[in-house]
Write a protein that holds these residues in place. Structure first.
Motif, PDB file in Angstrom:
ATOM      1  N   TRP A   8     -38.774 -49.690 -43.529  1.00 25.54           N
ATOM      2  CA  TRP A   8     -39.716 -49.848 -42.428  1.00 25.54           C
ATOM      3  C   TRP A   8     -40.772 -49.752 -43.327  1.00 25.54           C
ATOM      4  CZ3 TRP A   8     -35.023 -46.152 -40.118  1.00 25.54           C
ATOM      5  CH2 TRP A   8     -34.056 -47.208 -39.595  1.00 25.54           C
ATOM      6  N   GLU A   9     -41.989 -49.926 -42.198  1.00 22.97           N
ATOM      7  CA  GLU A   9     -43.366 -49.671 -42.517  1.00 22.97           C
ATOM      8  C   GLU A   9     -43.147 -47.920 -41.465  1.00 22.97           C
ATOM      9  OE1 GLU A   9     -48.125 -50.354 -41.375  1.00 22.97           O
ATOM     10  OE2 GLU A   9     -46.510 -52.054 -41.446  1.00 22.97           O
ATOM     11  N   ILE A  10     -43.466 -46.879 -42.619  1.00 24.00           N
ATOM     12  CA  ILE A  10     -43.984 -45.903 -41.542  1.00 24.00           C
ATOM     13  C   ILE A  10     -45.255 -44.735 -42.040  1.00 24.00           C
ATOM     14  CG2 ILE A  10     -42.170 -43.421 -41.582  1.00 24.00           C
ATOM     15  CD1 ILE A  10     -40.704 -45.607 -41.677  1.00 24.00           C
ATOM     16  N   HIS A  11     -44.909 -43.796 -40.542  1.00 24.07           N
ATOM     17  CA  HIS A  11     -45.761 -43.971 -40.044  1.00 24.07           C
ATOM     18  C   HIS A  11     -45.773 -42.331 -39.783  1.00 24.07           C
ATOM     19  CE1 HIS A  11     -48.858 -46.883 -40.309  1.00 24.07           C
ATOM     20  NE2 HIS A  11     -48.513 -47.652 -40.776  1.00 24.07           N
ATOM     21  N   TYR A  12     -46.474 -41.086 -40.805  1.00 26.46           N
ATOM     22  CA  TYR A  12     -45.820 -39.333 -39.970  1.00 26.46           C
ATOM     23  C   TYR A  12     -47.061 -39.101 -39.610  1.00 26.46           C
ATOM     24  CZ  TYR A  12     -41.927 -40.230 -43.565  1.00 26.46           C
ATOM     25  OH  TYR A  12     -41.251 -41.086 -44.580  1.00 26.46           O
ATOM     26  N   ALA A  13     -46.129 -38.246 -39.087  1.00 19.72           N
ATOM     27  CA  ALA A  13     -47.691 -37.040 -38.018  1.00 19.72           C
ATOM     28  C   ALA A  13     -46.473 -35.740 -38.486  1.00 19.72           C
ATOM     29  CB  ALA A  13     -47.523 -38.147 -36.452  1.00 19.72           C
TER      30      ALA A  13
END
Length: 222
Positions: A8-13
Motif C-alpha cells: 500500500w502507498e502510505i502517508h503518515y502524520a
C-alpha cells in the motif's frame, strides 16, 4: 510494516494538524483514513470532523482505547465508518481496512457508470434506491451525503420493508464481521442516517423497541 507488506502507498502524520494539512492538499486522492483519536496538536475527533466537512465519502477507521467508549460512539456519530479497539492485531486492522475499502470502491465504480437509464433495486410508493449509482430518493428528493456504511444499512433495511432486523443481524449483514456484540455501532449509524433522511422527508427508519429496526414508508403521505 504490515501496511507496506500489503504494497500500500502510505502517508503518515504524527499529529492532528499535520494529518489535516495533508488531507487538504488533495481530498479526492485518499482511499482510506486510519485515524487514532489520541493525537497531539488536534485530537482525532476534531480531525474526523474536519475531514468529513471536506469529504462525506472517504472511509475512516478510528483507533480507540478500550476504556474510551464515549469516544467510540462520538466518532461513529460524527461520520467514521468503523473503529478498532486497542490493543488489536495488525492482521485484524488490515482485514477491516480491506473490507471497508472493497465496499467503498464498489460504490465509486457504480457511481461512475453512465447508463442513460438508472435501474432501481428498491421501489415503493415513496422511496427508491439504486445500488448501481449508490443513490436513494424519498418522495423524489435525493438523500444526500450517505457514507458507504449508511447506504448499505439503508439498502439492507429497505430491501425487506417492515421486516424487523436485530442489531446483531445488521452487524453481520452490513459490516460482514462480528463486533463482539457492540450494538452501539448500529445505533450510531442509524442516528446519522435518520438525520439525513429527515432533511428530505418523513422518517422511514423505525425503531422496534427491545428488538431492532425496520424500514417502513407506509405512513408517508403524498
Amino acid at each position: 510494516m504490515f501496511f507496506k507488506k500489503e504494497n500500500w502507498e502510505i502517508h503518515y502524520a504524527y499529529d492532528g494538524i499535520e494529518a489535516l494539512e495533508k488531507f487538504k492538499e488533495n481530498p479526492r486522492s485518499w482511499d482510506m483514513i486510519t485515524l487514532d483519536l489520541n493525537l497531539p496538536g488536534m485530537d482525532g475527533i476534531q480531525v474526523n470532523n474536519e475531514i468529513r466537512a471536506l469529504s462525506t465519502t472517504v472511509p475512516i477507521i478510528i483507533l480507540t482505547a478500550r476504556d474510551s467508549e464515549s469516544d467510540q460512539v462520538l466518532g461513529l456519530e460524527m461520520g467514521a465508518d468503523d473503529y478498532v479497539v486497542k490493543p488489536f492485531s495488525p492482521i485484524t486492522l488490515i482485514a477491516r481496512i480491506k473490507a471497508l475499502h472493497r465496499r467503498a470502491s464498489l460504490g465509486s465504480e457504480k457511481k461512475l457508470e453512465t447508463d442513460a437509464e438508472t435501474s432501481f433495486d428498491v421501489v415503493t410508493d415513496h422511496f427508491k434506491l439504486s445500488t448501481k449509482t449508490r443513490e436513494a430518493y424519498l418522495q423524489g428528493s435525493p438523500i444526500e451525503d450517505l457514507t458507504p456504511k449508511e447506504f448499505d444499512l439503508l439498502k439492507t433495511l429497505s430491501q425487506k420493508p417492515r421486516q424487523v432486523f436485530s442489531r446483531d443481524q445488521l452487524l453481520q449483514l452490513v459490516w460482514h464481521y462480528e463486533f463482539y456484540g457492540d450494538e452501539r455501532t448500529v445505533d450510531a449509524h442509524i442516528k446519522k442516517l435518520r438525520q439525513k433522511i429527515e432533511k428530505v422527508g418523513p422518517q422511514i427508519i423505525q425503531t422496534v423497541w427491545g428488538v431492532g429496526y425496520k424500514f417502513d414508508d407506509s405512513g408517508v403521505s403524498e
